[in-house]
Every structure is written in structure tokens, then in C-alpha cells.
Design a protein around this motif. Structure first.
Motif: not given
Ligand code: FE2
Length: 292
Positions: A84, A118, A121
Motif C-alpha cells: 500500500e 491507498e 489502507h
Molecule cells: Fe489498497
């Protein structure tokens, strides 16, 4: 799981890795195609695409189990956080620049949004990993943790003489679904404090299958807001219509019946963030209105 030989660095491991990647991608693609087909009204196409997608996912899962062997959540999370991080800092900013340089501003904005996601995440997965490393669990629950989809067939006792279901019966079903979500999120009893934006969209008749979809949108100190979407399905034609939508504000109670603290809501997506902010605004507005 993989026999006496060492799978590491073998050609078989490489083949497994490729298979997992391909199957995972197919799962995603077919799921999205299915959603597009569903939106466009191609129900059977959507159904078969989704069934195929689930099978691709199962193939990927089995392949990954061969590849990974022992389950070690901390190392899974380490890999996920690293991936990520690269996506947030390199992959998507680079793609954004590329799209921008070719004049595709809308697509560049899309890559920017992906990079932001991202980052979320990375942050969330990192928090879970760090907690796990210290033998702890993260405080808070996701939207999916408490979400429910419930169904009930409409019987004559719920209808008026014309065969249409009473609005009050639909409200009760929606209230029930909201209660389940609130109890699940808090793991405490809950009561409904008020209902906002309740709208009836179309009539429901005896024999319809009523489908309730309930999701938590906001969690405060002791309050939780739950959105309920009620649809009605004609079992013979399969036609579905929106019947009712509403936001239920509920309060968690302790064993003595006093308001009790609830876990924070862990927000994962832009949509959840938007719903959370809207829920908070409704909650604050209600509180202001109650003050003398
Ligand atoms: Fe992701």
C-alpha cells in the motif's frame, strides 16, 4: 500442505503465484462486469458472471493457501502495508503525472483518488498490525462488521383491505434491522431515539419479499446512526422496487438502562466518510434543536 519438497523459489511456486494473480484479477473483473450488467438490467448475465467470479476467487484462495503455508497475520499485514505504501507514494502519483501529461485530467484525478485510498489502507492495516504485534486489538469496528441484509415475506395480516402493506409495518421492519446493526456495533442493547429522512418510495403488496439492507453510518459517544434501505421483490416476476429509506438514530444502553459508550466507527472508503459526515451533521442538528 505442499509435500516434502521445499516450494520456495521453485518454478511451481512461480506458477502458483501467477495463477493466484490471474484468478484474483478475474474475480475482480467479473464482479465489476456483473455490477455493470445488473445496473443495465441484464439480471441473468449479472448472476452468471457473479457465480463465475466467486469460483475464480475460490481458485485464487486455494492457490494462495498452497503458496503461503502457515498463517501468520503479522507477516500478511507487513506485506500489505509495504504494498500500500508503494502504491500511495510511487505507483499512483506516477500514473497521475502520466495521465496529466497526456491531457487526461479526469483520469489523473481518478489516480489521485486511488492514491488517497491507498494511504487510508496503509494507515488502517498498519494500525491493526501494530496492535497485533503488542498482543492488542484495535478499538473500533468497521461498517461491514455490523451490516445486515434481512428478508421477510409480506402476509395478509400486514396489509390493508386493498392488499397493500401498512407503512407502519415497513417502519417496524426497518426499525428492527436498524436495531440489529446498532446492537452488533455496540454489542449492547440499543433503543431508537429518533428517525430522520424517512421516505416511502413505492407501495408493497401482500406476497412481496421485503429486503432490508441496514448499515451504520455514524457512531458518536453513545449514539449510532443506521441507514436502512427497504426494497420489495415480486417473487413471480423478480422485479424489485425501492420501498423505504430512513436514518435511525439509536442509543446504546448498559445493563441498568443508562446510555453506554460505543466503539468508534472505522471508516475505510470515501463513501463511508461522506455518510459519516452527513450522519454527524444530522446528529449535531438534532442536538442543537433539543437544547433549550
Ligand atoms: Fe489498497
Amino acid at each position: 500442505m505442499t509435500g516434502a519438497r521445499n516450494l520456495d523459489k521453485s518454478a511451481t511456486a512461480e506458477a502458483l503465484g501467477k495463477t493466484v494473480a490471474e484468478k484474483s484479477e478475474l474475480f475482480q473483473r467479473y464482479s465489476y462486469y456483473a455490477a455493470f450488467a445488473q445496473d443495465a438490467g441484464y439480471e441473468q448475465t449479472a448472476d452468471i458472471l457473479m457465480a463465475t467470479a466467486r469460483n475464480e476467487a475460490e481458485c485464487a484462495r486455494q492457490g494462495l493457501a498452497h503458496l503461503l503455508g502457515e498463517v501468520d497475520p503479522v507477516s500478511f499485514l507487513d506485506m500489505a502495508v509495504a504494498g500500500e505504501h508503494v502504491d500511495r507514494t510511487d505507483t499512483y502519483p506516477e500514473l497521475e503525472r502520466l495521465a496529466r501529461s497526456e491531457g487526461f485530467d479526469e483520469i489523473a484525478d481518478y489516480f489521485r483518488i486511488v492514491a488517497e485510498a491507498e494511504g487510508k489502507h496503509e494507515n488502517m492495516l498498519g494500525l491493526v498490525r501494530d496492535a497485533l504485534r503488542h498482543g492488542q486489538t484495535l478499538e473500533g469496528r468497521t461498517v461491514a462488521y455490523s451490516a445486515v441484509d434481512m428478508a421477510q415475506i409480506m402476509l395478509p395480516a400486514q396489509a390493508n383491505v386493498a392488499g397493500y402493506v401498512h407503512g407502519g409495518d415497513l417502519m417496524k421492519l426497518a426499525d428492527n434491522a436498524a436495531w440489529v446493526v446498532a446492537c452488533r456495533h455496540a454489542r449492547k442493547n440499543a433503543v431508537t431515539a429518533n428517525v430522520e429522512e424517512m421516505n416511502f418510495h413505492s407501495r408493497v403488496k401482500v406476497g412481496d419479499l421485503v429486503l432490508m439492507r441496514a448499515r451504520i453510518t455514524y457512531a458518536g459517544r453513545t449514539s449510532m446512526e443506521v441507514r436502512v434501505d427497504v426494497r420489495a421483490e415480486d417473487l413471480l416476476s423478480g422485479r424489485r422496487v425501492e420501498a423505504l429509506t430512513a436514518y435511525f438514530m439509536t442509543v446504546a444502553l448498559d445493563a441498568q438502562g443508562n446510555p453506554a459508550r460505543v466503539p468508534p466507527l472505522i471508516i475505510s472508503t470515501r463513501e463511508e466518510h461522506k455518510s459519516y459526515e452527513e450522519g454527524r451533521a444530522r446528529y449535531e442538528a438534532k442536538r442543537r434543536a433539543r437544547r433549550p
